[in-house]
Design a protein around this motif. Structure first.
Motif, mmCIF file in Angstrom:
data_model
loop_
_atom_site.group_PDB
_atom_site.id
_atom_site.type_symbol
_atom_site.label_atom_id
_atom_site.label_comp_id
_atom_site.label_asym_id
_atom_site.label_seq_id
_atom_site.Cartn_x
_atom_site.Cartn_y
_atom_site.Cartn_z
ATOM 1 N N PHE A 178 0.815 -1.203 0.000
ATOM 2 C CA PHE A 178 0.000 0.000 0.000
ATOM 3 C C PHE A 178 0.857 1.263 0.000
ATOM 4 N N GLY A 181 1.797 1.923 -3.586
ATOM 5 C CA GLY A 181 0.736 2.022 -4.572
ATOM 6 C C GLY A 181 0.351 0.729 -5.241
ATOM 7 N N GLN A 182 0.833 -0.406 -4.742
ATOM 8 C CA GLN A 182 0.503 -1.698 -5.348
ATOM 9 C C GLN A 182 -0.752 -2.318 -4.757
ATOM 10 N N GLY A 183 -1.270 -1.729 -3.674
ATOM 11 C CA GLY A 183 -2.485 -2.221 -3.038
ATOM 12 C C GLY A 183 -3.625 -1.243 -3.225
ATOM 13 N N ARG A 184 -4.875 -1.767 -3.296
ATOM 14 C CA ARG A 184 -6.051 -0.937 -3.481
ATOM 15 C C ARG A 184 -7.097 -1.257 -2.415
ATOM 16 N N PRO A 185 -7.847 -0.254 -1.950
ATOM 17 C CA PRO A 185 -8.837 -0.482 -0.889
ATOM 18 C C PRO A 185 -9.863 -1.551 -1.238
ATOM 19 N N GLU A 186 -10.278 -1.633 -2.522
ATOM 20 C CA GLU A 186 -11.302 -2.613 -2.878
ATOM 21 C C GLU A 186 -10.824 -4.049 -2.675
ATOM 22 N N GLN A 187 -9.517 -4.256 -2.757
ATOM 23 C CA GLN A 187 -8.982 -5.592 -2.496
ATOM 24 C C GLN A 187 -9.184 -5.966 -1.025
#
Length: 236
Positions: A178, A181-187
């Motif tokens: 995160f 920038g490789q992680g997203r909240p929807e995941q």
């Protein structure tokens, strides 16, 4: 994802949580190929986030059997290798992530099935930590190296130590993903949505973990991983 896809993923989470809660490994090996087939964008954050509550539960349940020395060496090596896993994730295009997960799963299954018995030491702990740091950060699959190290130890020791090592590593990997920038909240949202399925599998595992034949279950998990990894590699 369609309603049928969500149902399939939920079933995979229940089965995976039961298998890992009973035998000490198997969650990522079961869920990652299924998630990769349904939506490669879920990997690796969904798998890492889903495993945190499961490993918290298993580590607490089996805390009396924890191998602190082994967990310390594995965790130190795993944290040191985590940035390498992130570089691996950056180097592989999204469309190839499913292939990477499949290849890592097949390789891990073959190595674990073929490995002879041995008594683990510092080198084995460190090697398992490095490989886990690379593969779990990049793909969400990191259990086989740890299972290989502890496959000839008492089942409770394997479950407790692997859970603690996973827990520390998962938090570190998610933080790094995160932060870069490789992680997203929807995941993370998908992991929260499927918490009831995770809880169901974990609850079922507590009914059998004392009587479960962990060696036989590990063999089943690795064979399943082999088949699912091949399917994922050949998939779209």
């Amino acid at each position: 994802m369609s309603g049928e896809g969500v149902a399939v993923l939920a079933v995979a989470v229940v089965v995976a949580a039961f298998v890992q809660g009973a035998s000490g490994l198997g969650f990522a090996l079961i869920v990652a190929p299924v998630a990769g087939l349904l939506d490669p964008g879920l990997l690796p954050v969904f798998v890492l986030a889903s495993m945190i509550p499961l490993n918290l539960y298993v580590a607490w349940r089996e805390r009396a059997a924890l191998d602190l020395r082994g967990a310390g060496w594995i965790t130190a090596a795993r944290l040191a290798a985590t940035p390498g896993g992130l570089l691996l994730l950056w180097a592989v295009p999204d469309r190839r992530l499913g292939l990477l997960v499949g290849a890592a799963t097949v390789l891990a299954a073959v190595v674990s099935l073929a490995a002879p018995a041995f008594t683990p030491g510092r080198r084995a702990y460190a090697a398992a930590g490095v490989v886990t740091g690379l593969t779990e950060t990049a793909t969400g699959v990191g259990g086989p190296p740890l299972a290989l190290v502890y496959q000839h130890r008492p089942p409770a020791e394997l479950r407790a130590t692997v859970a603690v090592c996973f827990l520390v590593g998962e938090v570190a990997s998610l933080g790094l993903l995160f932060a870069t920038g490789q992680g997203r909240p929807e995941q993370l949202g998908w992991a929260v949505l499927l918490l009831p399925a995770l809880a169901a599998g974990a609850w079922l595992s507590r009914l059998v973990h004392h009587r479960f034949d962990a060696r036989r279950m590990r063999l089943f998990v690795l064979c399943f991983a082999l088949v699912s990894g091949v399917v994922l590699m050949l998939g779209p």
